[in-house]
Design a protein around this motif. Structure first.
Motif, PDB file in Angstrom:
ATOM      1  N   UNK A  60       0.881  -1.040   0.118  1.00 19.15           N
ATOM      2  CA  UNK A  60      -0.004  -0.121  -0.067  1.00 19.15           C
ATOM      3  C   UNK A  60       0.856   1.087  -0.005  1.00 19.15           C
ATOM      4  N   UNK A  61       1.977   1.401   0.689  1.00 16.48           N
ATOM      5  CA  UNK A  61       2.950   2.271   0.873  1.00 16.48           C
ATOM      6  C   UNK A  61       3.454   2.586  -0.460  1.00 16.48           C
ATOM      7  N   UNK A  62       4.061   1.499  -0.786  1.00 19.21           N
ATOM      8  CA  UNK A  62       4.569   1.354  -2.505  1.00 19.21           C
ATOM      9  C   UNK A  62       3.875   2.091  -3.495  1.00 19.21           C
ATOM     10  N   UNK A  68       8.347   8.908  10.475  1.00 21.41           N
ATOM     11  CA  UNK A  68       7.165   9.415  11.213  1.00 21.41           C
ATOM     12  C   UNK A  68       6.296   8.341  11.605  1.00 21.41           C
ATOM     13  N   UNK A  69       5.737   8.503  12.951  1.00 23.15           N
ATOM     14  CA  UNK A  69       4.967   7.297  13.437  1.00 23.15           C
ATOM     15  C   UNK A  69       3.649   7.820  13.655  1.00 23.15           C
ATOM     16  N   UNK A  70       2.633   6.840  13.056  1.00 24.19           N
ATOM     17  CA  UNK A  70       1.289   7.200  13.362  1.00 24.19           C
ATOM     18  C   UNK A  70       0.460   6.056  14.186  1.00 24.19           C
ATOM     19  N   UNK A  71      -0.123   6.413  15.190  1.00 25.05           N
ATOM     20  CA  UNK A  71      -0.793   5.334  16.066  1.00 25.05           C
ATOM     21  C   UNK A  71      -1.965   5.174  15.398  1.00 25.05           C
ATOM     22  N   UNK A  72      -2.950   4.304  16.154  1.00 26.55           N
ATOM     23  CA  UNK A  72      -4.245   3.989  15.712  1.00 26.55           C
ATOM     24  C   UNK A  72      -5.342   4.915  15.473  1.00 26.55           C
ATOM     25  N   UNK A  87       8.713   2.901   5.986  1.00 25.12           N
ATOM     26  CA  UNK A  87       8.195   3.128   7.266  1.00 25.12           C
ATOM     27  C   UNK A  87       6.631   2.676   7.356  1.00 25.12           C
ATOM     28  N   UNK A  88       6.482   1.588   7.662  1.00 23.86           N
ATOM     29  CA  UNK A  88       4.957   0.928   7.951  1.00 23.86           C
ATOM     30  C   UNK A  88       4.139   1.735   9.100  1.00 23.86           C
ATOM     31  N   UNK A  89       4.875   2.379   9.882  1.00 26.80           N
ATOM     32  CA  UNK A  89       4.028   3.198  11.089  1.00 26.80           C
ATOM     33  C   UNK A  89       3.600   4.233  10.411  1.00 26.80           C
ATOM     34  N   UNK A  90       3.874   4.725   9.302  1.00 25.61           N
ATOM     35  CA  UNK A  90       3.386   6.004   9.000  1.00 25.61           C
ATOM     36  C   UNK A  90       2.022   5.965   8.449  1.00 25.61           C
ATOM     37  N   UNK A  91       1.170   7.014   8.855  1.00 25.13           N
ATOM     38  CA  UNK A  91      -0.384   7.087   8.366  1.00 25.13           C
ATOM     39  C   UNK A  91      -0.316   7.081   6.895  1.00 25.13           C
ATOM     40  N   UNK A  92      -1.379   6.608   6.297  1.00 29.82           N
ATOM     41  CA  UNK A  92      -1.576   6.761   4.609  1.00 29.82           C
ATOM     42  C   UNK A  92      -2.530   8.099   4.445  1.00 29.82           C
ATOM     43  N   UNK A  93      -2.227   8.760   3.506  1.00 27.70           N
ATOM     44  CA  UNK A  93      -2.829  10.052   3.279  1.00 27.70           C
ATOM     45  C   UNK A  93      -4.279   9.866   2.787  1.00 27.70           C
TER      46      UNK A  93
END
Length: 357
Positions: free
Chosen positions: A150-152, A184-188, A166-172
């Motif tokens: 999904x990130x790629x 960048x870290x994005x939680x639930x 970085x799979x902890x980054x939120x998707x736009x």
């Protein structure tokens, strides 16, 4: 009135007209920018709404048709079918990439090369074009949602400025209007909103810029036209908008966000999120898909075995065989469920032991 994100309205409270509620603060509503668009835009008929709705279903329809085509071509002989089943996660990844490329072309026809920030009116032609383009993007990544693919796809197929390692980054929400820095870290439940609905049927499309080494904790909401500087921590249930002022290395907490300074002493260690190699991300994505497929196969086998046992023991005298078959199949089904759980947990523990010891 306009109630902003994560704001609180008490039960029984009467909200006055032409007011804005931000957190617990109530202010008067000023004339929104872009209000002149109300007179300059025209609403569309039901036929146009139906057309854009059908366009938004194109990625889902393509996914179904391509999967059917793969199995149809693989059904020529047993060997081809076996290879197709073994490589099923790989085929699904290829299908996802192909759909993303096609969706990128559809988005180009709808909104041009890249979406721009601006104002629109709900349900006018420009709004429907923008909204459909965003829906197409989310439908395209739905197949690989929660994986490295999904990130790629978001980065290379849709051109979003994000950190793919970085799979902890939120998707736009909208890839053309979002920039997410490195590590960048994005939680639930973190939401990066490029769209804001205002009073009078006005919609604001704005950019969201997240700086490097930032942390967005649970349920944080970032509004359009907002920039988060480097090394900033956004607390849980915090709403940050374009009016929020802050510096680097600060903590934003609450709604409206309070700016708190973080002081690091000499003994403190500043932790940073480190990226993973792309090969590790792809391997993790492949293993995850194989594990999901294995789980589905094992669950299917459990139910089929239970049906076969019931059929074998139900032959003979009708009344006795039926009762015996029900009892035996029920016992075997219970044992099969226990065995299934044990096998899946063993696979998880073995994988964990191989990866991290």
């Amino acid at each position: 009135c306009w109630i902003k994100s994560l704001s609180l309205v008490m039960q029984g409270h009467q909200v006055a007209d032409s007011t804005v509620i931000m957190g617990h603060e109530v202010t008067e509503l000023e004339q929104a920018d872009g209000g002149e668009l109300v007179e300059s835009q025209r609403l569309l008929s039901f036929g146009w709404h139906l057309l854009f709705l059908l366009i938004s279903f194109i990625p889902a329809v393509m996914n179904i048709l391509l999967v059917i085509l793969i199995f149809f071509l693989a059904s020529s002989n047993a060997r081809t079918s076996l290879i197709t089943m073994i490589l099923y996660p790989v085929w699904i990844s290829i299908v996802g990439v192909f759909i993303a490329v096609c969706v990128r072309l559809l988005r180009y026809l709808l909104i041009g090369k890249r979406a721009q920030s601006g104002w629109e009116i709900i349900y006018d032609f420009e709004f429907l074009r923008r909204n459909t383009a965003t829906s197409l993007y989310h439908s395209a990544i739905l197949i690989s949602e929660g994986t490295a693919m999904a990130y790629l796809i978001t980065r290379y197929a849709f051109g979003a400025m994000i950190d793919v390692k970085n799979c902890f980054s939120p998707l736009p929400q909208e890839p053309d209007l979002t920039r997410i820095g490195r590590c960048t870290f994005g939680a639930n439940g973190v939401q990066l909103r490029n769209t804001s609905f205002r009073c009078g049927g006005i919609v604001r499309y704005g950019n969201v810029n997240i700086g490097d080494n930032s942390m967005l904790l649970d349920r944080a909401v970032i509004s359009p036209d907002t920039s988060i500087k480097e090394n900033v921590m956004v607390g849980p249930m915090t709403s940050v908008n374009e009016d929020t002022t802050h510096d680097e290395n600060t903590l934003l907490l609450g709604t409206p966000a309070l700016r708190l300074n973080r002081k690091l002493s000499e003994s403190d260690v500043q932790m940073q999120i480190t990226n993973e190699p792309t090969t590790h991300l792809l391997l993790h994505n492949l293993l995850t898909m194989y594990f999901k497929d294995l789980t589905f196969v094992l669950i299917t086998v459990v139910f089929y075995v239970n049906g076969v046992v019931f059929y074998l023991f139900s032959e003979g005298d009708f009344e006795k065989s039926k009762s015996i078959a029900v009892g035996i199949s029920f016992g075997i089904f219970t044992l099969s469920i226990i065995a299934l759980v044990v096998v899946l947990l063993s696979i998880c523990l073995l994988t964990k032991w191989i990866l991290i010891g």
